[in-house]
Every structure is written in C-alpha cells, then in structure tokens.
Design a protein around this motif. Structure first.
Motif, PDB file in Angstrom:
ATOM      1  N   LYS A  99       0.740  -1.086   0.238  1.00  0.00           N
ATOM      2  CA  LYS A  99       0.408  -0.291   0.220  1.00  0.00           C
ATOM      3  C   LYS A  99       0.690   0.942  -0.349  1.00  0.00           C
ATOM      4  O   LYS A  99       2.019   1.193   1.034  1.00  0.00           O
ATOM      5  CB  LYS A  99      -0.575  -0.121   1.422  1.00  0.00           C
ATOM      6  N   GLY A 100       0.038   2.045  -1.228  1.00  0.00           N
ATOM      7  CA  GLY A 100       1.396   3.508  -1.101  1.00  0.00           C
ATOM      8  C   GLY A 100       2.463   3.380  -2.283  1.00  0.00           C
ATOM      9  O   GLY A 100       2.953   4.513  -2.460  1.00  0.00           O
ATOM     10  N   PRO A 135      -2.826   8.118  -3.203  1.00  0.00           N
ATOM     11  CA  PRO A 135      -2.265   7.824  -1.954  1.00  0.00           C
ATOM     12  C   PRO A 135      -0.833   6.916  -2.577  1.00  0.00           C
ATOM     13  O   PRO A 135      -0.807   5.980  -1.855  1.00  0.00           O
ATOM     14  CB  PRO A 135      -3.670   7.126  -1.190  1.00  0.00           C
ATOM     15  N   ASP A 137       3.544   6.829  -2.077  1.00  0.00           N
ATOM     16  CA  ASP A 137       4.394   7.563  -1.505  1.00  0.00           C
ATOM     17  C   ASP A 137       5.685   7.122  -2.709  1.00  0.00           C
ATOM     18  O   ASP A 137       7.171   7.641  -1.883  1.00  0.00           O
ATOM     19  CB  ASP A 137       4.945   7.401  -0.360  1.00  0.00           C
ATOM     20  N   TYR A 232      -9.864   5.428  -3.705  1.00  0.00           N
ATOM     21  CA  TYR A 232      -9.088   3.896  -3.818  1.00  0.00           C
ATOM     22  C   TYR A 232      -9.194   3.092  -2.844  1.00  0.00           C
ATOM     23  O   TYR A 232     -10.022   3.278  -1.498  1.00  0.00           O
ATOM     24  CB  TYR A 232      -7.894   4.309  -2.839  1.00  0.00           C
TER      25      TYR A 232
END
Length: 239
Positions: A99-100, A135, A137, A232
């Motif tokens: 996730k991310g 969302p 990074d 998301y």
C-alpha cells in the motif's frame, strides 16, 4: 507537425472507449515495430480497475489517440505489471509492492508524433505530477535502455537491489529492462531541477494550456489532469 493536443487523466473504468483506443494503439505499436505480441503491461484487466489512472494524449476532437501512460496503484487486487514481469526472476519485488506504491506503465506514443517529445517529455512529467492527487509515496518503473534517461530526469533511480544491479531480460531474451523507482514522489529530489519545477506547476494548476517544445518544434498542449471520481480501495478493506 503543427497540432494542438489534449492531455487528460481519468479513472480507467470511467472511459472504456478511450481505454480501448489506448490499448489498441499500444498493442499495434509493440507488435509492428518491436515484434512483441504480449507484455505484462499490455493485458486488458486494468480497463476495469478503479485504482488505475489513465493518461491519454488525443487530438482536439478527443477521437484520435497519439499515446498514453498508466499509473496503477498497488492494492492487493490487481498485481502491478512489474510484479508479473520480474517476480519469477527476483521475488524481492513483492516486498516493495505494498500500500502506498504504484507503477508507471504502458507508456507509448504513436509514430505520427515521434520526435515531438510526447513520451519522453509530456507523459513522464504528467505521470509524476499526478501523484499528488493519489495515496502514493513510492513509484516503480520498468524501463527500456532508451527510457532510463527519461526516468532519471523525473526523479527515478535504478533499483540495484533487484536483478543484476537493477537489470533483467524482458520482455524477450534480447531485450534488457531496468527496474527504477521514485522513492519520494512528493519532493522528487532526484529530478532535474527544471523538470521538478514543471512537475510542481502541473500539480499546482492541473488544468492549463502550455506551449511545449520538443525536438521537432513547439506545440500547444491543453492539460486536464484533475482526477475526478477516484476513491482508493485495496489492502485496508481486505479480510
């Protein structure tokens, strides 16, 4: 070539007709010019995937497609193309996909606009600019040798922890691919300073018209990078 082009971003299932134009143009280019019939980023599962954002380059009528790219987010539902492509060679990739994280994939431009900088300039920059709305990074990219320079310009570095110092034979034994990553999508500290400024300008004003310059001269680009109707889903809703 004197032309005004439109560059827009949308959630994949919200415009299936544009997705099919994207898919057909990409597939034709790979098969005719490179002899590649199928690659992991070339399947059609993403067309119904709400965590895939499509960037498409069109003419002013919105009916002719000059190229595009996708930003696919890791969600535990649809594997990223880089997982499918290199997982069997180096399973460490699965540790990174969480996730991310996301992948910029499926980038192409038609021969009609070759030399304008659509792929090397516009699509790379736009794909990274979009991250501020998502969302995300960390972003993965699987690059051909000629596109590693493009990746570096927008802040990607070679992930030497994967494969043979970041390289793999893909999609065929006579093709080399390089695994790259943008570890800091908010700040893109490794990007070329001018490129970083352009990315931040697009983030600040995702709907704008600019005159861009490529190897074959200048042309006007209408940007509409505001992603509507995105929510998301993924890891946090899995049992």
């Amino acid at each position: 070539m004197s032309v005004t082009i439109n560059v827009r971003a949308f959630v994949a299932p919200d415009d299936p007709e544009a997705c099919m134009r994207f898919y057909e143009g990409h597939s034709k280019l790979l098969e005719i010019y490179y002899g590649i019939a199928k690659i992991t980023s070339g399947n059609v599962d993403w067309i119904q995937h709400r965590n895939t954002i499509v960037v498409i380059v069109e003419d002013e009528t919105g009916t002719k497609t000059y190229g595009g790219a996708r930003v696919q987010m890791a969600d535990g539902v649809l594997p990223l193309p880089i997982e499918t492509a290199i997982g069997k060679y180096d399973p460490k990739i699965y540790e990174y996909v969480r996730k991310g994280s996301a992948e910029i994939c499926g980038m192409w431009n038609s021969k009609e606009v070759a030399g304008m900088g659509i792929g090397s300039l516009i699509l790379c920059r736009v794909s990274v600019a979009l991250m501020s709305q998502l969302p995300i990074d960390r972003v993965h990219v699987l690059c051909a040798p000629i596109t590693t320079r493009m990746g570096r310009r927008v802040g990607a570095v070679i992930d030497t922890s994967l494969g043979n110092d970041g390289t793999f034979y893909y999609p065929k034994d006579d093709f080399i691919a390089t695994a790259m990553v943008i570890p800091d999508v908010d700040t893109v500290n490794n990007a070329d300073p001018n490129e970083r400024n352009l990315i931040q300008e697009l983030r600040k004003d995702p709907v704008q018209t600019r005159t861009e310059s490529g190897p074959k001269g200048s042309y006007d680009v209408n940007y509409n990078l505001k992603i509507d109707n995105f929510n998301y889903y993924g890891y946090d809703v899995q049992p």
